[in-house]
Design an enzyme around this catalytic site. Structure first.
Site, PDB file in Angstrom:
ATOM      1  N   ASP A 204      -2.400  -1.377   6.375  1.00  0.00           N
ATOM      2  CA  ASP A 204      -2.441  -1.142   4.930  1.00  0.00           C
ATOM      3  C   ASP A 204      -1.197  -0.402   4.436  1.00  0.00           C
ATOM      4  O   ASP A 204      -1.004  -0.243   3.238  1.00  0.00           O
ATOM      5  CB  ASP A 204      -3.699  -0.334   4.581  1.00  0.00           C
ATOM      6  N   SER A 228      -5.224  -0.907  -3.239  1.00  0.00           N
ATOM      7  CA  SER A 228      -5.667  -2.099  -2.521  1.00  0.00           C
ATOM      8  C   SER A 228      -6.993  -2.589  -3.112  1.00  0.00           C
ATOM      9  O   SER A 228      -7.889  -1.793  -3.384  1.00  0.00           O
ATOM     10  CB  SER A 228      -5.860  -1.788  -1.042  1.00  0.00           C
ATOM     11  N   GLN A 278      -3.391  -9.464   1.633  1.00  0.00           N
ATOM     12  CA  GLN A 278      -3.963  -8.432   0.776  1.00  0.00           C
ATOM     13  C   GLN A 278      -3.611  -8.690  -0.676  1.00  0.00           C
ATOM     14  O   GLN A 278      -2.483  -9.084  -0.984  1.00  0.00           O
ATOM     15  CB  GLN A 278      -3.438  -7.046   1.170  1.00  0.00           C
TER      16      GLN A 278
END
Length: 294
Positions: A204, A228, A278
């Site tokens: 991430d 996110s 993502q």
């Protein structure tokens, strides 16, 4: 004094509460919300602890629904959806204040032989050819914006060596790609599941930022609210998260205040070991927001 990697391993070592129920805590480092990679990593730990040891995660798909509160524990509830002959499926819900903040589905598989191919690793400088984090701190932090300086000054469990640092110091539009060498800052236990969970945590980092490159922005920009929204990851081959891995990232699209990002993780020998995707919130705002990385 514990190192940052010791603190990360403690953060990932969830407390069992009951059958299929675990509790995780957040490091107290002053962030206003829980780092998304921490929730991904903890959720994967929770799922893994309900799966027999000869099966390893090959994919996970998660959604962030609410910001995590670092001041209180996170409860992870695991649903044992299926235990098949070759595959095991789990669903995990992360809960705070009685509400879901994150949900994830993960699939585990026994090791099998089969067809093999992969995309080639991009040609970039090796990590030894790039400045170390200490080099970057010594050279750039004194002239970096305060929010960037605070982020880089903190000891972190994941070492990053970006191939290009332009986006930290410039507001000019850049190509929609990013290359960063990553590894755990200290050796990890010889346990494949720990390496998978640490890489899930690290995956991430920097990824959302890529969708801001074409716009001359970063997650530290005061006029950007970044977070996110979802995260997917596929594990292709065995690896060590405490050895250098190239995180090759690109952004095919941004629209609707959302940025789409993709990543490929390679060993230094060019073996593709994992892929990520993502979508993140990259909303333009009129005043400064929390600079914690999404």
């Amino acid at each position: 004094m514990n190192t940052a990697i010791d603190n990360l391993l403690q953060t990932l070592d969830l407390e069992p509460l009951e059958h299929n129920l675990f509790r995780g805590r957040s490091p107290q480092v002053g962030w206003q919300r829980v780092f998304g990679g921490q929730v991904i990593g903890q959720a994967l730990v929770a799922a893994s602890r309900t799966v027999v040891e000869d099966r390893h995660v090959h994919s996970l798909h998660g959604y962030f629904m609410r910001p995590g509160d670092p001041s209180v524990p996170i409860v992870y509830e695991v649903d044992r959806i299926r235990d098949g002959g070759s595959f095991t499926t789990r669903r995990v819900v992360a809960i705070q204040h009685g509400k879901a903040i994150f949900s994830m589905s993960a699939s585990f598989q026994v090791m099998e032989e089969g067809l093999e191919h992969q995309a080639d690793m991009p040609k970039v400088p090796m990590p030894e050819e790039l400045p170390s984090e200490q080099d970057l701190k010594d050279k750039f932090l004194k002239v970096a914006p305060e929010h960037v300086r605070k982020y880089w000054e903190r000891e972190r469990p994941i070492e990053l060596r970006p191939v290009d640092l332009t986006h930290y110091f410039s507001d000019k539009p850049l190509p929609p790609t990013q290359y960063v060498w990553v590894r755990a800052s200290h050796p990890l236990p010889d346990d494949a599941r720990i390496h998978q969970c640490v890489l899930a945590y690290a995956s991430d980092m920097t990824l959302l930022d890529t969708s801001l490159f074409p716009h001359g922005k970063s997650v530290f920009s005061p006029d950007i609210q970044a977070a996110s929204l979802d995260h997917a990851m596929w594990f292709h081959r065995p690896f060590k998260a405490d050895e250098w891995l190239l995180y090759a990232e690109d952004t095919p699209s941004a629209s609707g205040s959302r940025g789409m990002n993709r990543g490929s993780l390679y060993t230094r020998d060019g073996v593709l070991i994992a892929s990520t995707a993502q979508e993140g919130l990259i909303r333009k705002v009129s005043k400064a927001k929390d600079g914690t990385p999404g």
